[in-house]
Scaffold this motif. Sequence first.
Motif, PDB file in Angstrom:
ATOM      1  N   LEU A  42      26.235  32.323  44.445  1.00  0.00           N
ATOM      2  CA  LEU A  42      27.263  31.690  43.623  1.00  0.00           C
ATOM      3  C   LEU A  42      26.648  30.870  42.495  1.00  0.00           C
ATOM      4  CD1 LEU A  42      30.005  30.552  46.117  1.00  0.00           C
ATOM      5  CD2 LEU A  42      30.226  32.113  44.213  1.00  0.00           C
ATOM      6  N   GLU A  46      40.060  33.052  35.941  1.00  0.00           N
ATOM      7  CA  GLU A  46      38.759  33.211  36.578  1.00  0.00           C
ATOM      8  C   GLU A  46      38.906  32.863  38.045  1.00  0.00           C
ATOM      9  OE1 GLU A  46      37.071  30.164  33.776  1.00  0.00           O
ATOM     10  OE2 GLU A  46      35.357  31.449  34.061  1.00  0.00           O
ATOM     11  N   ALA A  47      38.157  33.533  38.881  1.00  0.00           N
ATOM     12  CA  ALA A  47      38.238  33.222  40.294  1.00  0.00           C
ATOM     13  C   ALA A  47      36.908  33.499  40.969  1.00  0.00           C
ATOM     14  CB  ALA A  47      39.327  34.049  40.951  1.00  0.00           C
ATOM     15  N   VAL A  48      36.725  32.834  42.084  1.00  0.00           N
ATOM     16  CA  VAL A  48      35.558  33.121  42.910  1.00  0.00           C
ATOM     17  C   VAL A  48      35.931  34.293  43.794  1.00  0.00           C
ATOM     18  CG1 VAL A  48      33.983  32.214  44.620  1.00  0.00           C
ATOM     19  CG2 VAL A  48      34.923  30.701  42.899  1.00  0.00           C
ATOM     20  N   CYS A  70      25.392  33.055  39.802  1.00  0.00           N
ATOM     21  CA  CYS A  70      26.499  33.568  39.005  1.00  0.00           C
ATOM     22  C   CYS A  70      26.935  32.520  37.972  1.00  0.00           C
ATOM     23  CB  CYS A  70      27.646  33.932  39.929  1.00  0.00           C
ATOM     24  SG  CYS A  70      28.838  34.979  39.177  1.00  0.00           S
ATOM     25  N   ILE A  85      31.727  35.206  40.520  1.00  0.00           N
ATOM     26  CA  ILE A  85      32.882  34.639  39.835  1.00  0.00           C
ATOM     27  C   ILE A  85      33.326  35.645  38.790  1.00  0.00           C
ATOM     28  CG2 ILE A  85      33.665  32.734  38.403  1.00  0.00           C
ATOM     29  CD1 ILE A  85      31.190  31.260  39.874  1.00  0.00           C
ATOM     30  N   ILE A  86      34.587  36.045  38.851  1.00  0.00           N
ATOM     31  CA  ILE A  86      35.027  37.133  37.982  1.00  0.00           C
ATOM     32  C   ILE A  86      36.250  36.710  37.173  1.00  0.00           C
ATOM     33  CG2 ILE A  86      34.168  38.951  39.492  1.00  0.00           C
ATOM     34  CD1 ILE A  86      37.144  39.367  40.330  1.00  0.00           C
ATOM     35  N   TYR A  87      36.472  37.450  36.106  1.00  0.00           N
ATOM     36  CA  TYR A  87      37.714  37.321  35.337  1.00  0.00           C
ATOM     37  C   TYR A  87      38.704  38.343  35.845  1.00  0.00           C
ATOM     38  CZ  TYR A  87      35.721  34.316  31.755  1.00  0.00           C
ATOM     39  OH  TYR A  87      35.183  33.270  31.082  1.00  0.00           O
ATOM     40  N   ARG A 107      36.060  44.797  33.729  1.00  0.00           N
ATOM     41  CA  ARG A 107      35.358  43.640  33.190  1.00  0.00           C
ATOM     42  C   ARG A 107      36.145  43.015  32.051  1.00  0.00           C
ATOM     43  NH1 ARG A 107      29.111  44.544  32.190  1.00  0.00           N
ATOM     44  NH2 ARG A 107      29.396  42.423  31.460  1.00  0.00           N
ATOM     45  N   LEU A 108      35.609  41.914  31.540  1.00  0.00           N
ATOM     46  CA  LEU A 108      36.356  41.097  30.590  1.00  0.00           C
ATOM     47  C   LEU A 108      36.771  41.859  29.336  1.00  0.00           C
ATOM     48  CD1 LEU A 108      37.428  38.289  29.975  1.00  0.00           C
ATOM     49  CD2 LEU A 108      35.236  37.724  28.995  1.00  0.00           C
ATOM     50  N   ARG A 158      26.491  33.263  34.013  1.00  0.00           N
ATOM     51  CA  ARG A 158      27.672  33.496  33.176  1.00  0.00           C
ATOM     52  C   ARG A 158      27.878  32.376  32.176  1.00  0.00           C
ATOM     53  NH1 ARG A 158      32.864  32.021  34.966  1.00  0.00           N
ATOM     54  NH2 ARG A 158      33.562  34.147  34.748  1.00  0.00           N
ATOM     55  N   ARG A 207      23.330  43.177  41.705  1.00  0.00           N
ATOM     56  CA  ARG A 207      24.276  42.911  40.621  1.00  0.00           C
ATOM     57  C   ARG A 207      23.487  42.395  39.428  1.00  0.00           C
ATOM     58  NH1 ARG A 207      29.187  39.376  39.993  1.00  0.00           N
ATOM     59  NH2 ARG A 207      30.423  40.733  38.702  1.00  0.00           N
ATOM     60  N   ASP A 264      29.900  38.966  33.459  1.00  0.00           N
ATOM     61  CA  ASP A 264      30.522  38.665  32.168  1.00  0.00           C
ATOM     62  C   ASP A 264      30.149  37.263  31.725  1.00  0.00           C
ATOM     63  OD1 ASP A 264      31.993  40.902  31.333  1.00  0.00           O
ATOM     64  OD2 ASP A 264      33.405  40.559  32.969  1.00  0.00           O
ATOM     65  N   GLY A 312      37.838  26.910  43.330  1.00  0.00           N
ATOM     66  CA  GLY A 312      37.939  27.785  42.178  1.00  0.00           C
ATOM     67  C   GLY A 312      37.476  27.053  40.938  1.00  0.00           C
ATOM     68  N   ILE A 313      38.134  27.325  39.823  1.00  0.00           N
ATOM     69  CA  ILE A 313      37.665  26.786  38.554  1.00  0.00           C
ATOM     70  C   ILE A 313      38.748  25.931  37.925  1.00  0.00           C
ATOM     71  CG2 ILE A 313      36.942  27.426  36.226  1.00  0.00           C
ATOM     72  CD1 ILE A 313      36.093  30.043  38.337  1.00  0.00           C
TER      73      ILE A 313
END
Lengths: 747, 181
Positions: free
Chosen positions: A116, B125-127, A119, B132-134, B162-163, A123, A451, A457, A83-84
Amino acid sequence: MGNRRRGHTHAPKTPPSLDTHSPNTLRHSDHEQGVKHRICMVSDFFYPNMGGVESHIYQLSQCLIEKGHKVVIATHAYGDRRGIRYLTNGLKVYYLPLQVMYNQSTATTCFHSLPLLRCVFVRERITIVHAHSSFSAMAHDALFHAKTMGLNTVFTDHSLFGFADLSSVLTNKLLTVSLCDTNHIVCVSYTSKENTVLRAALDPEIVSVIPNAVDPTDFTPDPSRRDNSKITIVVISRLVYRKGIDLLSGIIPELCGKHPDLCFLIGGEGPKRIILEEVREKYQLHDRVRLLGALDHKDVRDVLVQGHVFLNTSLTEAFCMAIVEGASCGLHVVSTRVGGIPEVLPDELVTLCEPSVQSLCDGLEAVIARIRTGKVASPATIHRKVRTLYTWRNVAERTEKVYNRVCRESVLPLSARLHRLSSHCGTVAGSIFSFVAVINFLFLLFLQWLRPDHLIDVAIDASGPHSRLGQHVSSWDDRTPLHDAALQGRLLPLRRLLSQGYNVGMATLDGITPLHEACVGGHFTCAKLLLEHGADANAVSFDEATPLFSACCSGNPALVSLILMYSSAHHPAHLLSSPLHEAAKRGHTACVELLLSQGVNVDMEVPSIGTPLYCACESKSTDCVQSLLISGADAQCGRGLDTPLHVAARVGGAKEVELLLEHGADQSSRNSEGKKPLELTTDQTIKHLLQTAEDGVCVYTVTGNPWERKLRPRCEHLQRRVRGGGLPRARSSGCNEHTTTKLLLTM
Amino acid sequence: MAEEEFTDINGNSISLDCQTHSAFCREFIVTSPKLSLRKVMVYTCFIWLFAYAVFFFTENTAVLSSAILLTLAGMMIHIHFVKVDHETLLIIGSLGVQLSSSYASGRESTTFIEMSKLKDIVINEAVYMHSIIYYLCILIKDPAEPETVTSIVPLFQSSKPRLNCLVQVYRSCQEILAQTR
């Protein structure tokens, strides 16, 4: 830096113009001081894995962040760590869930990591992709995808390779393909550069040399830890063939035979450990050769400071970090003359030998003889010399120059890339990888259709110029000159800027307009000018402050009345504060009166801070309390069950207590802890005032309607009965006069 | 009160409805687009055409009837367990947070998290799949150990706004949480 390099470069194999400091770079450096890049470092190797590449990436990123660039790191997931994550100073790390194949390196299929990585690049709005280590498949993948996406690419090579065996031939072919259209390549030493240029058949013009660095504060000498009755030789390396452990096993018995006071301290682990153990067994050297096994990076210094001499027996090395660490701890270094090692340290700090047992023994004996006669420099002197040689700031500065150069270059379009691939990499490999590049491009188009970029975002920056990590610093970045002029109240520059066509409604990221700034500064004329130019008097910032709110904070009544003339809303729809509360809190009586004359509700209760009267009592602004009470504020309304009287007693405002009692505050009401105001104070004057009030010598000067005036004593009587008589508590919170009245009427 | 147009992470439009019941109580309803008839038709057609092709070669009528049953059962399962019409977050200061999602069939599932267990509401945030999304989530703590986060409850899991939408909900929630502390 150029001078210093010449100082310890034994063989300047490349003309100086090929360095990063080419005249071309210098000419442009002035106007590029302010360019901030958004960099993505990609490598399979990062913490929690430990090693040279990992710490290189971490330290370089930290120094680049310090210089104001935005840096993110992409690596593969390590077990549970996916993850982050955020590291110190907002360094963001993406641990992407990619499958690990061998030796912490991901599989390279050229495609599966594209979604990935795309992305991440989109972003984070990446401009430069910086890949590390030729062993990392993910780094090569990222370079490939970045080129497909049209981003600038930089690659840092951390290791040397051979040319002879099959595996090197294959790796070199892959490297050729991967690097042939990379914008810039960085090597850690001149030898490494030579090696890379030959292996990957590169133009030397696009290869720079930036050495590694050590953190000198981590490696400081400590002579007291040495045992001066003996001479200790320290070896710290992985015990593998490449590091020359076979040489070491030849040196140990020979030297130990000659010098009875010699000790070996060997740190590290690996398949060659068994050889050293055999030697130790055979010559009965258990007390003189100590094998420490694997060491943590933090323990290395503790081992180093115990020795007199640092021995490095490597057979191949791009840039030997270990000898810099050894020298930084004040040890004299004996090393083999291989790879990039001769470039690393100046001659007086290192003794270089040929990679043979005899030559190394001679070198060591010469050093031992010098130690015995005391002709060696003290550890502190050596440390002082090494300290300034290799610093991470310096590395970051030089890397920044590479980035500046890369940014000016254009990224090859697909057709040019295909041409480059087929002309550089031979017919077979060229056509295979051209095909792969085309497929990758089509895959990217498919992903962009699936996408689109605008649906991803944009990430909130944690480092770089728009970092939201240190909000206070960053919110100043996107201010216009208009904001500054307005805040400082400089009317003439403001007028000039407006005539130049600056937009009066220009807001920062936080939604702060110049009018907000003028109000914060309390500058009437500036605010007037801005309003005349059409500034929005009702603009709401991200912190939900209106110009009126800011004006009330600064407390200029003329300004408040001006804003009131232009604005319609007295109180923005938020629940944390209001202009009236701010004015009352800060004791701006004139502002309070102005707001009240405009019909603002005097008893407005904000849940977290109470009524304006409560705020005024809390900050002991007597004038405000008086004017609020005269304007009809309810003396009982505070914050929840806490009445103004409670807070006045608590903060010790005798005058406020007196005023409140005069206006009919109930001295016997209890707050949420069940305490009366009397129990909250230690002040004698207030105690006296409250006690007299309790005895019933209270003068009512109620200004409300006659009906209420008539009812109030009865109300209070009833309240006492209600409270004393075990009936349900009538005063649940705040001003419940009406409930009480109803109760009274129904009884 | 306010109803605005937002999109989810795939670009489908969703709507966010914020209702302020009182200073301490707010309700957020995220509504996803309804089940589109076209999608249902396309899926049904595919299954039936396939079934008919099989039938053509095997000449076994059981294939056709099983295709019909499969379509019906699939649709039932989809609207009952998968397709979420709207998700609601009801936050009441000092009391807690109620999450409910109502499915296309009308089934509702509701969970309640009391205030003592709620540590904070944050955007994380996560994969997710290949992107990768919020997302907005509630951090749960054990009341005995207020400093540690024991688990995370993601919000608006099926609509995935979305964010910009998340930020709006986040701000309102923080306003209420700030008052109750």
